[in-house]
Design an enzyme around this catalytic site. Structure first.
Site, PDB file in Angstrom:
ATOM      1  N   LEU A   1      -7.353   1.720   3.432  1.00  0.00           N
ATOM      2  CA  LEU A   1      -6.783   3.009   3.015  1.00  0.00           C
ATOM      3  C   LEU A   1      -6.571   3.055   1.505  1.00  0.00           C
ATOM      4  CD1 LEU A   1      -4.175   3.773   5.839  1.00  0.00           C
ATOM      5  CD2 LEU A   1      -6.586   4.415   5.681  1.00  0.00           C
TER       6      LEU A   1
ATOM      7  N   GLN B   1       0.833  -1.206   0.000  1.00  0.00           N
ATOM      8  CA  GLN B   1       0.000   0.000   0.000  1.00  0.00           C
ATOM      9  C   GLN B   1       0.867   1.256   0.000  1.00  0.00           C
ATOM     10  OE1 GLN B   1      -2.428  -1.411   3.590  1.00  0.00           O
ATOM     11  NE2 GLN B   1      -3.919  -0.251   2.388  1.00  0.00           N
TER      12      GLN B   1
ATOM     13  N   HIS C   1      -3.019  -8.288   1.710  1.00  0.00           N
ATOM     14  CA  HIS C   1      -2.315  -7.317   0.860  1.00  0.00           C
ATOM     15  C   HIS C   1      -0.979  -7.885   0.370  1.00  0.00           C
ATOM     16  CE1 HIS C   1      -4.746  -3.695   0.925  1.00  0.00           C
ATOM     17  NE2 HIS C   1      -4.836  -3.711   2.239  1.00  0.00           N
TER      18      HIS C   1
ATOM     19  N   HIS D   1      -6.700  -9.097   6.961  1.00  0.00           N
ATOM     20  CA  HIS D   1      -6.823  -8.067   5.920  1.00  0.00           C
ATOM     21  C   HIS D   1      -5.439  -7.611   5.440  1.00  0.00           C
ATOM     22  CE1 HIS D   1      -8.776  -4.224   4.312  1.00  0.00           C
ATOM     23  NE2 HIS D   1      -7.489  -3.956   4.282  1.00  0.00           N
ATOM     24  N   GLU D   2      -4.540  -7.340   6.390  1.00  0.00           N
ATOM     25  CA  GLU D   2      -3.210  -6.841   6.017  1.00  0.00           C
ATOM     26  C   GLU D   2      -2.379  -7.920   5.323  1.00  0.00           C
ATOM     27  OE1 GLU D   2      -2.772  -3.777   6.007  1.00  0.00           O
ATOM     28  OE2 GLU D   2      -4.469  -3.304   7.281  1.00  0.00           O
TER      29      GLU D   2
HETATM   30 ZN    ZN Z   1      -6.220  -2.604   3.253  1.00  0.00          ZN
END
Ligand code: ZN
Length: 198
Positions: free
Chosen positions: A112, A56, A157, A153-154
């Site tokens: 985000l 991210q 990624h 969730h992380e």
């Molecule tokens: Zn995220």
């Protein structure tokens, strides 16, 4: 002083190819890694997140920063919540999930990298996390609640998966228009949202 030096900090948004790539392991925690962790932390705070993964931030490395609030525990805390919540913010280096509970839970998620879009995601209630920290300590514990969800969730990624890839067909239909708009907006801004921080 009249002019304060400001730093511009960016987070990549949906549609950026870095968000759909499988990230590379962190080989060793050197000065660059520490610097990246610091910058990721600053970006997470600037954008009011409770977690941020390196992709991210535009870096395809297996590292995440989490800052899950201590008051997020509902009912009996899992061992992971007891161990890790007092240590927030926490940087996870090469984290992995060793196992998933069969029990699932549904909760709204946001990201985000997918600004202002929230949708329900079903995930295992608890996971067993194994990860190194920046100090080289190995953490291994069962994490549930918001912490368990944030970790899943992380870590997604790091495998190029966004929460929008995990929606039920019904939730996906509802979110489709918003996702399309975000992708179009992202294209016009090179898939970056930027903020100035002091
Ligand atoms: Zn995220």
């Amino acid at each position: 002083m009249l002019f304060k030096s400001k730093k511009r900090i960016s987070v990549r948004t949906i549609g950026d190819p870095v968000l759909s790539r499988v990230a590379d392991p962190v080989i060793d925690v050197d000065a660059d890694t520490l610097c990246l962790a610091q910058e990721m932390y600053e970006a997470m705070v600037a954008f009011n997140g409770i977690g941020l993964a390196a992709p991210q931030y535009g870096v395809s490395k297996r590292m995440v920063v989490i800052d899950v609030p201590a008051d997020s525990v509902q009912g009996d805390p899992t061992p992971g919540e007891e161990q890790l919540l007092p240590r927030m913010p926490l940087v996870l280096v090469n984290p992995e999930i060793l196992s998933y509970s069969t029990n699932k839970a549904v909760r709204d998620e946001g990201c985000l990298s997918v600004p202002d879009l929230y949708a329900p995601v079903e995930r295992p209630e608890k996971v067993i996390l194994r990860s190194a920290t920046l100090d080289g300590e190995i953490i291994e514990c069962e994490c549930g609640g918001l912490l368990g969800r944030c970790i899943q969730h992380e870590l997604d990624h790091l495998d190029g998966i966004l929460f929008t890839d995990r929606l039920s067909p019904e939730a996906a239909r509802e979110a489709a228009g918003g996702i399309k708009r975000l992708r179009r907006l992202g294209e016009s801004k090179s898939f970056m949202r930027t903020k100035s921080i002091k």
